[in-house]
Scaffold this active site. Structure first.
Site, PDB file in Angstrom:
ATOM      1  N   SER A  49       7.076  48.954  98.584  1.00 42.87           N
ATOM      2  CA  SER A  49       5.927  48.021  97.976  1.00 42.87           C
ATOM      3  C   SER A  49       5.757  46.693  98.537  1.00 42.87           C
ATOM      4  O   SER A  49       4.600  46.080  98.259  1.00 42.87           O
ATOM      5  CB  SER A  49       6.184  47.987  96.370  1.00 42.87           C
ATOM      6  OG  SER A  49       7.406  47.276  96.225  1.00 42.87           O
ATOM      7  N   ASP A 340       4.592  39.986  89.310  1.00 44.68           N
ATOM      8  CA  ASP A 340       5.222  40.832  88.246  1.00 44.68           C
ATOM      9  C   ASP A 340       6.667  40.820  88.398  1.00 44.68           C
ATOM     10  O   ASP A 340       7.363  40.203  88.909  1.00 44.68           O
ATOM     11  CB  ASP A 340       4.617  42.466  88.260  1.00 44.68           C
ATOM     12  CG  ASP A 340       4.970  43.221  89.802  1.00 44.68           C
ATOM     13  OD1 ASP A 340       6.001  42.573  90.275  1.00 44.68           O
ATOM     14  OD2 ASP A 340       4.301  44.040  90.095  1.00 44.68           O
ATOM     15  N   HIS A 343       7.979  41.759  92.185  1.00 48.79           N
ATOM     16  CA  HIS A 343       7.087  41.414  93.586  1.00 48.79           C
ATOM     17  C   HIS A 343       6.854  39.838  93.310  1.00 48.79           C
ATOM     18  O   HIS A 343       6.259  39.363  92.551  1.00 48.79           O
ATOM     19  CB  HIS A 343       5.954  42.110  93.519  1.00 48.79           C
ATOM     20  CG  HIS A 343       6.413  43.796  93.688  1.00 48.79           C
ATOM     21  ND1 HIS A 343       6.190  44.655  92.210  1.00 48.79           N
ATOM     22  CD2 HIS A 343       6.781  44.613  94.465  1.00 48.79           C
ATOM     23  CE1 HIS A 343       6.486  45.733  92.540  1.00 48.79           C
ATOM     24  NE2 HIS A 343       6.720  45.749  93.973  1.00 48.79           N
TER      25      HIS A 343
END
Length: 366
Positions: A49, A340, A343
């Site tokens: 990610s 978040d 991340h």
């Protein structure tokens, strides 16, 4: 009088010729300089990610971020599938190499080979080196990303021609960013799984072996410029700090220790493969200490929050938990190190990318 006019005309002609010559030389110099700064014609990305630009939007998985408030600071203010409020590190790196301002996802039908010829990401959020990691949320494993790359190479050869495509592949910067999920979403999160098979150090060695084979396969496919990414201080992610109640919500030391140990092994792998594979230019890109420095010295970078993220309460939310309308989400993500609970924010991504470009990747800009 007539001779004087001819002489004046000759002088004028010579002056114009000289001016045009100077313009041509300056143009050539400019093109040469641009070419020197464009020795990397494309950036090709594999990973999780941290570098997924939206591939997971097109596979059946819950590991997605193609909804608001993700992407609210991206171009157009729309979510793309990037796990950030804006751009991710590889977007900034592509811009630093004067290629383009963001790298598209391979599975996104909005793009085609003309877009991918100068940069593409095969990364998948929640993926890892270990196939068992990718199985947790049914995402694209590292071996499948390589299969996509092989298909991409065929398309590139059809688009550019054999010679130009081979040159692009050998000169392109191939970037890898795996590992965090292997530990936090697999090894430490799945009782009875890998943790019952390996000690933390043995699991590190297992992953390093996979990383080495991945690089050898890239090399066999023509890649010569490769960046092997290291782990961040994963014990300092908001999610890990929020669950570290016994430790006073501070960074989880044992996770950071594992990251340091694993990064040292990746650095050793880098040195080993540079000796093993003729013509390879493999570098180790380590985000650990730069991100830790930001976390320890947030005011130096204009941040006000390091342990709590922008989205939601900032402690547990990521993915679908970061839906639009969450009354707790912050108004200005640039004040937060993390977007978040897992991340970094776009601003942090830009700082990390700049550091990596000026250190590990600088040799590819020479």
């Amino acid at each position: 009088m007539k001779g004087q006019r001819i002489s004046n005309m000759s002088f004028t002609f010579m002056l114009c010729f000289f001016f045009l010559l100077v313009v041509q030389l300056l143009s050539l110099a400019t093109r040469s300089t641009a070419a020197a700064g464009s020795e990397v014609p494309a950036i090709i990305v594999f990973g999780d990610s941290s570098v997924d630009a939206g591939n997971n939007n097109f596979i059946p998985t819950v590991a997605r971020s193609n909804f608001e408030p993700y992407g609210r600071d991206f171009q157009g203010g729309k979510p793309t599938g990037r796990f950030s409020n804006g751009r991710i590190p590889t977007d900034f790196i592509s811009e630093a190499f004067r290629i383009k301002s963001y790298i598209p996802a391979y599975l996104d039908p909005k793009y085609n080979i003309s877009d991918f010829a100068t940069g593409v990401t095969f990364a998948s959020a929640a993926s890892g080196y270990d196939n068992a990691t990718s199985d947790v949320l049914s995402v694209i494993p590292s071996w499948k990303q390589l299969e996509y790359y092989k298909t991409y190479q065929k398309s590139l050869r059809a688009y550019l021609g054999e010679t130009a495509a081979s040159r692009t592949i050998s000169e392109a910067l191939h970037m890898m960013s795996f590992g965090t999920n292997d530990f936090l979403e697999n090894y430490y999160a799945m009782p009875g799984g890998r943790s019952s098979e390996y000690s933390p150090q043995q699991y590190q060695d297992f992953l390093v072996g996979i990383a080495g084979n991945f690089i050898r396969q890239l090399y066999g496919l023509g890649a010569r410029k490769i960046s092997l990414g290291g782990l961040p201080p994963m014990g300092c992610l908001p999610l890990e700090r929020a669950t570290n109640i016994a430790g006073g919500n501070e960074c989880v030391g044992r996770y950071n220790d594992v990251a340091i140990e694993f990064n040292a092994k990746l650095a050793n792998l880098t040195m080993s493969l540079n000796m093993e594979l003729p013509g390879i230019r493999l570098v180790f890109s380590n985000p650990y200490y730069m991100l830790l420095y930001i976390i320890k010295n947030p005011a130096r970078f204009g941040f006000k929050s390091t342990s709590v993220a922008c989205c939601g309460t900032g402690m547990f939310e990521m993915g679908y938990a970061c839906r639009r309308g969450n009354m707790f989400s912050c108004s200005d993500a640039s004040k937060y190190v993390f977007w978040d609970s897992f991340h970094p924010s776009e601003k942090t991504n830009g700082i990390i990318a700049d550091h990596v470009v000026k250190t590990a990747l600088a040799k590819f800009l020479e």
